[in-house]
Scaffold this motif. Structure first.
Motif, PDB file in Angstrom:
ATOM      1  N   GLU A   1       0.840  -1.192   0.000  1.00  0.00           N
ATOM      2  CA  GLU A   1       0.000   0.000   0.000  1.00  0.00           C
ATOM      3  C   GLU A   1       0.877   1.245   0.000  1.00  0.00           C
ATOM      4  O   GLU A   1       2.003   1.220   0.489  1.00  0.00           O
ATOM      5  CB  GLU A   1      -0.853  -0.028   1.285  1.00  0.00           C
ATOM      6  N   LEU A   2       0.352   2.342  -0.532  1.00  0.00           N
ATOM      7  CA  LEU A   2       0.992   3.656  -0.468  1.00  0.00           C
ATOM      8  C   LEU A   2       0.127   4.530   0.427  1.00  0.00           C
ATOM      9  O   LEU A   2      -1.089   4.591   0.248  1.00  0.00           O
ATOM     10  CB  LEU A   2       1.099   4.278  -1.862  1.00  0.00           C
ATOM     11  N   LEU A   3       0.766   5.212   1.387  1.00  0.00           N
ATOM     12  CA  LEU A   3       0.020   6.020   2.355  1.00  0.00           C
ATOM     13  C   LEU A   3       0.622   7.412   2.481  1.00  0.00           C
ATOM     14  O   LEU A   3       1.833   7.578   2.335  1.00  0.00           O
ATOM     15  CB  LEU A   3       0.070   5.367   3.743  1.00  0.00           C
ATOM     16  N   PRO A   4      -0.211   8.398   2.810  1.00  0.00           N
ATOM     17  CA  PRO A   4       0.358   9.693   3.208  1.00  0.00           C
ATOM     18  C   PRO A   4       1.040   9.507   4.562  1.00  0.00           C
ATOM     19  O   PRO A   4       0.749   8.552   5.287  1.00  0.00           O
ATOM     20  CB  PRO A   4      -0.866  10.605   3.312  1.00  0.00           C
ATOM     21  N   LEU A   5       1.949  10.385   4.886  1.00  0.00           N
ATOM     22  CA  LEU A   5       2.719  10.256   6.125  1.00  0.00           C
ATOM     23  C   LEU A   5       1.847  10.579   7.339  1.00  0.00           C
ATOM     24  O   LEU A   5       1.393  11.707   7.504  1.00  0.00           O
ATOM     25  CB  LEU A   5       3.933  11.200   6.087  1.00  0.00           C
ATOM     26  N   PRO A   6       1.602   9.590   8.211  1.00  0.00           N
ATOM     27  CA  PRO A   6       0.859   9.852   9.446  1.00  0.00           C
ATOM     28  C   PRO A   6       1.809  10.370  10.523  1.00  0.00           C
ATOM     29  O   PRO A   6       3.025  10.430  10.332  1.00  0.00           O
ATOM     30  CB  PRO A   6       0.324   8.463   9.816  1.00  0.00           C
ATOM     31  N   ARG A   7       1.259  10.701  11.670  1.00  0.00           N
ATOM     32  CA  ARG A   7       2.087  11.081  12.817  1.00  0.00           C
ATOM     33  C   ARG A   7       2.797   9.820  13.317  1.00  0.00           C
ATOM     34  O   ARG A   7       2.179   8.792  13.542  1.00  0.00           O
ATOM     35  CB  ARG A   7       1.234  11.672  13.927  1.00  0.00           C
ATOM     36  N   LEU A   8       4.106   9.928  13.473  1.00  0.00           N
ATOM     37  CA  LEU A   8       4.913   8.807  13.952  1.00  0.00           C
ATOM     38  C   LEU A   8       5.273   9.029  15.412  1.00  0.00           C
ATOM     39  O   LEU A   8       5.451  10.154  15.842  1.00  0.00           O
ATOM     40  CB  LEU A   8       6.202   8.692  13.130  1.00  0.00           C
ATOM     41  N   TRP A   9       5.361   7.937  16.171  1.00  0.00           N
ATOM     42  CA  TRP A   9       5.923   8.055  17.514  1.00  0.00           C
ATOM     43  C   TRP A   9       7.309   7.443  17.469  1.00  0.00           C
ATOM     44  O   TRP A   9       7.567   6.474  16.784  1.00  0.00           O
ATOM     45  CB  TRP A   9       5.005   7.479  18.576  1.00  0.00           C
ATOM     46  N   ARG A  10       8.220   8.076  18.220  1.00  0.00           N
ATOM     47  CA  ARG A  10       9.626   7.697  18.163  1.00  0.00           C
ATOM     48  C   ARG A  10      10.162   7.486  19.576  1.00  0.00           C
ATOM     49  O   ARG A  10      10.537   8.451  20.239  1.00  0.00           O
ATOM     50  CB  ARG A  10      10.415   8.784  17.438  1.00  0.00           C
ATOM     51  N   PRO A  11      10.213   6.228  20.037  1.00  0.00           N
ATOM     52  CA  PRO A  11      10.850   5.963  21.328  1.00  0.00           C
ATOM     53  C   PRO A  11      12.311   6.401  21.300  1.00  0.00           C
ATOM     54  O   PRO A  11      12.943   6.370  20.234  1.00  0.00           O
ATOM     55  CB  PRO A  11      10.739   4.446  21.485  1.00  0.00           C
ATOM     56  N   PRO A  12      12.867   6.801  22.434  1.00  0.00           N
ATOM     57  CA  PRO A  12      14.228   7.355  22.454  1.00  0.00           C
ATOM     58  C   PRO A  12      15.329   6.370  22.084  1.00  0.00           C
ATOM     59  O   PRO A  12      16.431   6.785  21.774  1.00  0.00           O
ATOM     60  CB  PRO A  12      14.401   7.851  23.884  1.00  0.00           C
ATOM     61  N   VAL A  13      15.076   5.079  22.080  1.00  0.00           N
ATOM     62  CA  VAL A  13      16.131   4.090  21.818  1.00  0.00           C
ATOM     63  C   VAL A  13      16.276   3.726  20.343  1.00  0.00           C
ATOM     64  O   VAL A  13      17.107   2.906  19.999  1.00  0.00           O
ATOM     65  CB  VAL A  13      15.872   2.790  22.627  1.00  0.00           C
ATOM     66  N   LEU A  14      15.502   4.338  19.468  1.00  0.00           N
ATOM     67  CA  LEU A  14      15.540   3.942  18.061  1.00  0.00           C
ATOM     68  C   LEU A  14      16.819   4.386  17.370  1.00  0.00           C
ATOM     69  O   LEU A  14      17.316   5.485  17.601  1.00  0.00           O
ATOM     70  CB  LEU A  14      14.358   4.558  17.304  1.00  0.00           C
ATOM     71  N   PRO A  15      17.335   3.550  16.471  1.00  0.00           N
ATOM     72  CA  PRO A  15      18.466   3.985  15.647  1.00  0.00           C
ATOM     73  C   PRO A  15      17.980   5.033  14.648  1.00  0.00           C
ATOM     74  O   PRO A  15      16.788   5.111  14.336  1.00  0.00           O
ATOM     75  CB  PRO A  15      18.905   2.696  14.945  1.00  0.00           C
ATOM     76  N   ARG A  16      18.899   5.809  14.110  1.00  0.00           N
ATOM     77  CA  ARG A  16      18.532   6.876  13.160  1.00  0.00           C
ATOM     78  C   ARG A  16      17.826   6.345  11.925  1.00  0.00           C
ATOM     79  O   ARG A  16      17.036   7.048  11.294  1.00  0.00           O
ATOM     80  CB  ARG A  16      19.782   7.638  12.719  1.00  0.00           C
ATOM     81  N   SER A  17      18.095   5.111  11.551  1.00  0.00           N
ATOM     82  CA  SER A  17      17.503   4.550  10.337  1.00  0.00           C
ATOM     83  C   SER A  17      16.021   4.212  10.493  1.00  0.00           C
ATOM     84  O   SER A  17      15.351   3.895   9.515  1.00  0.00           O
ATOM     85  CB  SER A  17      18.265   3.319   9.882  1.00  0.00           C
ATOM     86  N   VAL A  18      15.496   4.307  11.713  1.00  0.00           N
ATOM     87  CA  VAL A  18      14.063   4.086  11.946  1.00  0.00           C
ATOM     88  C   VAL A  18      13.438   5.434  12.283  1.00  0.00           C
ATOM     89  O   VAL A  18      13.765   6.046  13.301  1.00  0.00           O
ATOM     90  CB  VAL A  18      13.819   3.070  13.081  1.00  0.00           C
TER      91      VAL A  18
ATOM     92  N   ASP B   1       7.063  20.741   2.419  1.00  0.00           N
ATOM     93  CA  ASP B   1       7.359  19.551   1.610  1.00  0.00           C
ATOM     94  C   ASP B   1       7.218  18.277   2.431  1.00  0.00           C
ATOM     95  O   ASP B   1       6.823  17.234   1.902  1.00  0.00           O
ATOM     96  CB  ASP B   1       8.771  19.625   1.030  1.00  0.00           C
ATOM     97  N   ALA B   2       7.560  18.340   3.708  1.00  0.00           N
ATOM     98  CA  ALA B   2       7.472  17.162   4.574  1.00  0.00           C
ATOM     99  C   ALA B   2       6.024  16.681   4.709  1.00  0.00           C
ATOM    100  O   ALA B   2       5.786  15.498   4.966  1.00  0.00           O
ATOM    101  CB  ALA B   2       8.070  17.460   5.943  1.00  0.00           C
ATOM    102  N   LEU B   3       5.086  17.573   4.524  1.00  0.00           N
ATOM    103  CA  LEU B   3       3.675  17.195   4.608  1.00  0.00           C
ATOM    104  C   LEU B   3       3.278  16.237   3.493  1.00  0.00           C
ATOM    105  O   LEU B   3       2.299  15.518   3.601  1.00  0.00           O
ATOM    106  CB  LEU B   3       2.776  18.437   4.527  1.00  0.00           C
ATOM    107  N   TYR B   4       4.028  16.238   2.405  1.00  0.00           N
ATOM    108  CA  TYR B   4       3.664  15.453   1.233  1.00  0.00           C
ATOM    109  C   TYR B   4       4.510  14.191   1.068  1.00  0.00           C
ATOM    110  O   TYR B   4       4.515  13.585   0.005  1.00  0.00           O
ATOM    111  CB  TYR B   4       3.738  16.333  -0.020  1.00  0.00           C
ATOM    112  N   ARG B   5       5.206  13.812   2.112  1.00  0.00           N
ATOM    113  CA  ARG B   5       5.963  12.565   2.061  1.00  0.00           C
ATOM    114  C   ARG B   5       5.004  11.386   2.030  1.00  0.00           C
ATOM    115  O   ARG B   5       3.852  11.497   2.436  1.00  0.00           O
ATOM    116  CB  ARG B   5       6.883  12.457   3.278  1.00  0.00           C
ATOM    117  N   HIS B   6       5.513  10.254   1.581  1.00  0.00           N
ATOM    118  CA  HIS B   6       4.701   9.045   1.496  1.00  0.00           C
ATOM    119  C   HIS B   6       5.347   7.897   2.266  1.00  0.00           C
ATOM    120  O   HIS B   6       6.565   7.874   2.438  1.00  0.00           O
ATOM    121  CB  HIS B   6       4.550   8.596   0.035  1.00  0.00           C
ATOM    122  N   LEU B   7       4.511   6.967   2.656  1.00  0.00           N
ATOM    123  CA  LEU B   7       4.976   5.700   3.206  1.00  0.00           C
ATOM    124  C   LEU B   7       4.658   4.614   2.190  1.00  0.00           C
ATOM    125  O   LEU B   7       3.580   4.598   1.604  1.00  0.00           O
ATOM    126  CB  LEU B   7       4.285   5.378   4.523  1.00  0.00           C
ATOM    127  N   ILE B   8       5.618   3.729   2.008  1.00  0.00           N
ATOM    128  CA  ILE B   8       5.446   2.588   1.114  1.00  0.00           C
ATOM    129  C   ILE B   8       5.424   1.354   2.004  1.00  0.00           C
ATOM    130  O   ILE B   8       6.443   0.970   2.574  1.00  0.00           O
ATOM    131  CB  ILE B   8       6.596   2.521   0.091  1.00  0.00           C
TER     132      ILE B   8
END
Length: 168
Positions: free
Chosen positions: A25-42, A73-80
């Motif tokens: 599926e292709l999705l518009p970018l939703p609000r993400l939650w980011r726990p403090p232990v995540l690597p930069r690649s996530v 521009d960040a508002l128009y990012r997509h998730l694949i």
């Protein structure tokens, strides 16, 4: 195979593609939650019908420099969205923009030797709009150790999401 259907997307000005069959599926970018232990690649996680879905940043995985972006521009990012390898479940890639869904003839596909890219993540180059585009393999985007770490982080995120679920 006479035709190849791909999804072309942009990451930091670099055109990449995935097999259409690999994309759920292709999705518009939703609000993400980011726990403090995540690597930069996530980039973080989002809730997809009660499932914690990790979002991977290809710019970090590929060492691409993110130019100063207009916040709009960040508002128009997509998730694949795609199915992760093994027990990883659903995962998503963060793209600056999905550009096209296109069908190509096999004469537009140029093989790349697996040894020429990290973990063989680029399986071919394809000709699209007069430029060569990296056709990526979702199965080989992460190293085995990275897949293991992501599975553990996803399990923790799913547990956290479950703690907040209200009974129906």
């Amino acid at each position: 195979m006479a035709n190849l259907q791909i999804i072309v997307f942009d990451v930091c000005g670099t055109a990449c593609a995935l097999h259409r069959s690999a994309v759920r599926e292709l999705l518009p970018l939703p609000r993400l939650w980011r726990p403090p232990v995540l690597p930069r690649s996530v980039a973080g996680f989002f809730n997809l019908s009660g499932q914690a879905v990790p979002v991977l940043r290809l710019d970090v995985l590929f060492g691409l420099e993110q130019a100063d972006q207009d916040p709009e521009d960040a508002l128009y990012r997509h998730l694949i969205l795609f199915e992760g390898k093994g027990a990883s479940g659903v995962q998503a890639l963060l793209a600056d923009r999905v550009l096209d869904v296109v069908r190509l003839g096999m004469s537009d596909v140029f093989p790349v030797r697996e040894a020429e890219t990290l973990n063989g993540c680029v399986e071919a180059e394809v000709s699209w709009n007069g430029q060569l585009v990296h056709l990526l393999s979702v199965e080989r985007l992460l190293l085995a150790e990275e897949r293991q770490a992501l599975a553990e982080l996803s399990r923790q995120a799913q547990n956290r999401l479950g703690e907040w679920a209200a009974p129906a």
